[in-house]
Design a protein around this motif. Structure first.
Motif, PDB file in Angstrom:
ATOM      1  N   LEU A  82      58.309 -29.734  39.591  1.00  0.00           N
ATOM      2  CA  LEU A  82      58.359 -28.170  39.003  1.00  0.00           C
ATOM      3  C   LEU A  82      56.716 -27.825  39.471  1.00  0.00           C
ATOM      4  N   ALA A  83      55.868 -28.824  40.092  1.00  0.00           N
ATOM      5  CA  ALA A  83      55.055 -28.457  40.862  1.00  0.00           C
ATOM      6  C   ALA A  83      55.261 -28.673  42.219  1.00  0.00           C
ATOM      7  N   GLU A  84      56.410 -28.187  42.852  1.00  0.00           N
ATOM      8  CA  GLU A  84      57.278 -27.881  44.026  1.00  0.00           C
ATOM      9  C   GLU A  84      57.385 -26.592  44.176  1.00  0.00           C
ATOM     10  N   TYR A  85      57.245 -25.771  42.738  1.00  0.00           N
ATOM     11  CA  TYR A  85      57.624 -24.126  43.153  1.00  0.00           C
ATOM     12  C   TYR A  85      56.827 -22.842  42.648  1.00  0.00           C
ATOM     13  N   ALA A  86      56.824 -22.190  43.695  1.00  0.00           N
ATOM     14  CA  ALA A  86      55.931 -21.648  42.900  1.00  0.00           C
ATOM     15  C   ALA A  86      56.326 -21.100  41.837  1.00  0.00           C
ATOM     16  N   ARG A  87      57.256 -20.525  41.179  1.00  0.00           N
ATOM     17  CA  ARG A  87      57.801 -19.751  40.100  1.00  0.00           C
ATOM     18  C   ARG A  87      59.166 -20.437  39.411  1.00  0.00           C
ATOM     19  N   VAL A  88      59.119 -20.279  38.301  1.00  0.00           N
ATOM     20  CA  VAL A  88      60.465 -21.200  37.644  1.00  0.00           C
ATOM     21  C   VAL A  88      60.447 -20.090  37.030  1.00  0.00           C
ATOM     22  N   TYR A  89      61.697 -19.069  37.519  1.00  0.00           N
ATOM     23  CA  TYR A  89      62.579 -18.395  36.343  1.00  0.00           C
ATOM     24  C   TYR A  89      63.849 -19.280  35.090  1.00  0.00           C
ATOM     25  N   ALA A  90      64.323 -19.138  33.751  1.00  0.00           N
ATOM     26  CA  ALA A  90      65.120 -19.461  33.422  1.00  0.00           C
ATOM     27  C   ALA A  90      65.818 -18.027  32.293  1.00  0.00           C
ATOM     28  N   TYR A  91      67.067 -18.209  32.066  1.00  0.00           N
ATOM     29  CA  TYR A  91      67.572 -17.721  31.575  1.00  0.00           C
ATOM     30  C   TYR A  91      68.638 -18.032  30.261  1.00  0.00           C
ATOM     31  N   LEU A 125      63.669 -22.009  28.218  1.00  0.00           N
ATOM     32  CA  LEU A 125      62.700 -20.696  29.129  1.00  0.00           C
ATOM     33  C   LEU A 125      61.371 -20.894  28.747  1.00  0.00           C
ATOM     34  N   GLN A 126      60.830 -21.573  27.490  1.00  0.00           N
ATOM     35  CA  GLN A 126      59.747 -21.953  27.101  1.00  0.00           C
ATOM     36  C   GLN A 126      58.892 -22.366  28.882  1.00  0.00           C
ATOM     37  N   MET A 127      59.142 -23.504  29.451  1.00  0.00           N
ATOM     38  CA  MET A 127      59.019 -24.392  31.044  1.00  0.00           C
ATOM     39  C   MET A 127      59.146 -23.305  32.031  1.00  0.00           C
ATOM     40  N   ALA A 128      59.452 -21.838  31.577  1.00  0.00           N
ATOM     41  CA  ALA A 128      59.503 -20.523  33.068  1.00  0.00           C
ATOM     42  C   ALA A 128      58.032 -20.115  33.001  1.00  0.00           C
ATOM     43  N   HIS A 129      57.717 -19.464  34.177  1.00  0.00           N
ATOM     44  CA  HIS A 129      56.733 -18.555  34.374  1.00  0.00           C
ATOM     45  C   HIS A 129      57.763 -17.134  33.993  1.00  0.00           C
ATOM     46  N   GLN A 151      66.616 -14.968  47.899  1.00  0.00           N
ATOM     47  CA  GLN A 151      65.695 -14.836  48.281  1.00  0.00           C
ATOM     48  C   GLN A 151      64.947 -16.612  48.937  1.00  0.00           C
ATOM     49  N   GLY A 152      65.945 -17.334  48.455  1.00  0.00           N
ATOM     50  CA  GLY A 152      65.907 -18.825  49.213  1.00  0.00           C
ATOM     51  C   GLY A 152      65.561 -19.697  48.286  1.00  0.00           C
ATOM     52  N   ASP A 153      65.680 -19.508  46.987  1.00  0.00           N
ATOM     53  CA  ASP A 153      65.571 -20.098  45.658  1.00  0.00           C
ATOM     54  C   ASP A 153      66.423 -20.862  45.154  1.00  0.00           C
ATOM     55  N   ARG A 154      65.822 -21.620  44.682  1.00  0.00           N
ATOM     56  CA  ARG A 154      66.756 -22.655  44.665  1.00  0.00           C
ATOM     57  C   ARG A 154      67.394 -22.600  43.158  1.00  0.00           C
ATOM     58  N   VAL A 155      68.404 -22.792  42.179  1.00  0.00           N
ATOM     59  CA  VAL A 155      69.566 -22.237  41.439  1.00  0.00           C
ATOM     60  C   VAL A 155      70.226 -23.795  40.854  1.00  0.00           C
ATOM     61  N   VAL A 156      69.869 -23.504  39.537  1.00  0.00           N
ATOM     62  CA  VAL A 156      70.928 -24.595  38.903  1.00  0.00           C
ATOM     63  C   VAL A 156      71.656 -24.129  37.511  1.00  0.00           C
ATOM     64  N   VAL A 157      71.906 -24.108  37.437  1.00  0.00           N
ATOM     65  CA  VAL A 157      72.706 -24.430  35.783  1.00  0.00           C
ATOM     66  C   VAL A 157      72.117 -25.406  35.154  1.00  0.00           C
ATOM     67  N   VAL A 158      71.889 -24.929  34.405  1.00  0.00           N
ATOM     68  CA  VAL A 158      71.363 -25.832  32.970  1.00  0.00           C
ATOM     69  C   VAL A 158      72.162 -25.782  32.064  1.00  0.00           C
ATOM     70  N   SER A 159      73.538 -26.758  31.696  1.00  0.00           N
ATOM     71  CA  SER A 159      74.510 -26.535  30.199  1.00  0.00           C
ATOM     72  C   SER A 159      74.667 -27.398  29.125  1.00  0.00           C
TER      73      SER A 159
END
Length: 197
Positions: free
Chosen positions: A164-173, A183-187, A102-110
């Motif tokens: 975060l304002a640069e991104y249309a939607r934020v996903y968190a897993y 997770l609380q920071m995601a749409h 989709q062209g999303d920016r993918v980040v591992v947060v660990s």
């Protein structure tokens, strides 16, 4: 562009990988000695009397203090290719591929260690925010550089690294209570692979 934030242990992998890395990288004699010394703390952790943060910090200190940074990096590279490749969740990797398509920016947060996660993320062309091991004079100090990347530290680190304002939607897993602040920071929030409100 969207931003997709993935916990690693238990979300991308089938299990926690902090201890397996120590068992992989640390010499047997030191492992045995550390196991004996830390046995009372492990019992306290299992009884709910010792926090996971303290348990990890203590294991890190006993396992990696004094190890040459170059050697640790080599062990991390081997661990990433030989061990981590065996414990990946197929649907997690598919979801990562979907986000990238989709062209999303993918980040591992660990909360896992940069010593091995940096190599794994490089292999998969992913960005990384994680716990880091401090190095002094070319050797690991056995301590974290900054705070462990768990709980409230996860969204703090993400906000420090990304606008975060640069991104249309934020996903968190995520898959444990240590991921709930992330997770609380995601749409779109996924807990143990189920979307939650």
């Amino acid at each position: 562009m969207n931003l997709a934030l993935f916990d690693f242990d238990g979300t991308i992998t089938t299990r926690e990988m902090f201890r397996p890395f120590l068992e992989f990288a640390v010499p047997r004699r030191r492992l045995a000695w550390g196991g004996a010394v830390l046995a009372p703390m492990v019992a306290g952790y299992k009884a709910g009397l010792v926090s996971s943060n303290l348990m990890r910090a203590s294991a890190l200190r006993f396992g990696l203090t004094g190890m040459a940074a170059e050697h640790a990096s080599g062990q991390g590279r081997r661990f990433a290719t030989e061990v981590l490749s065996q414990v990946l969740r197929p649907h997690a990797m598919e979801r990562i591929r979907w986000h990238k398509a989709q062209g999303d920016r993918v980040v591992v947060v660990s909360g896992g260690l940069d010593v091995y996660l940096s190599h794994w993320c490089r292999l998969h062309a992913l960005e990384l925010v994680c716990s880091e091991v401090a190095v002094k004079d070319g050797r690991l100090t056995g301590r974290y550089r900054g705070a462990q990347c768990v709980g409230m530290e996860k969204p703090r680190r993400v906000r420090a690294a990304y606008d975060l304002a640069e991104y249309a939607r934020v996903y968190a897993y995520g898959d444990t209570h240590e991921d709930l602040d992330l997770l609380q920071m995601a749409h779109h929030r996924y807990y143990q692979w189920q979307e939650v409100g």
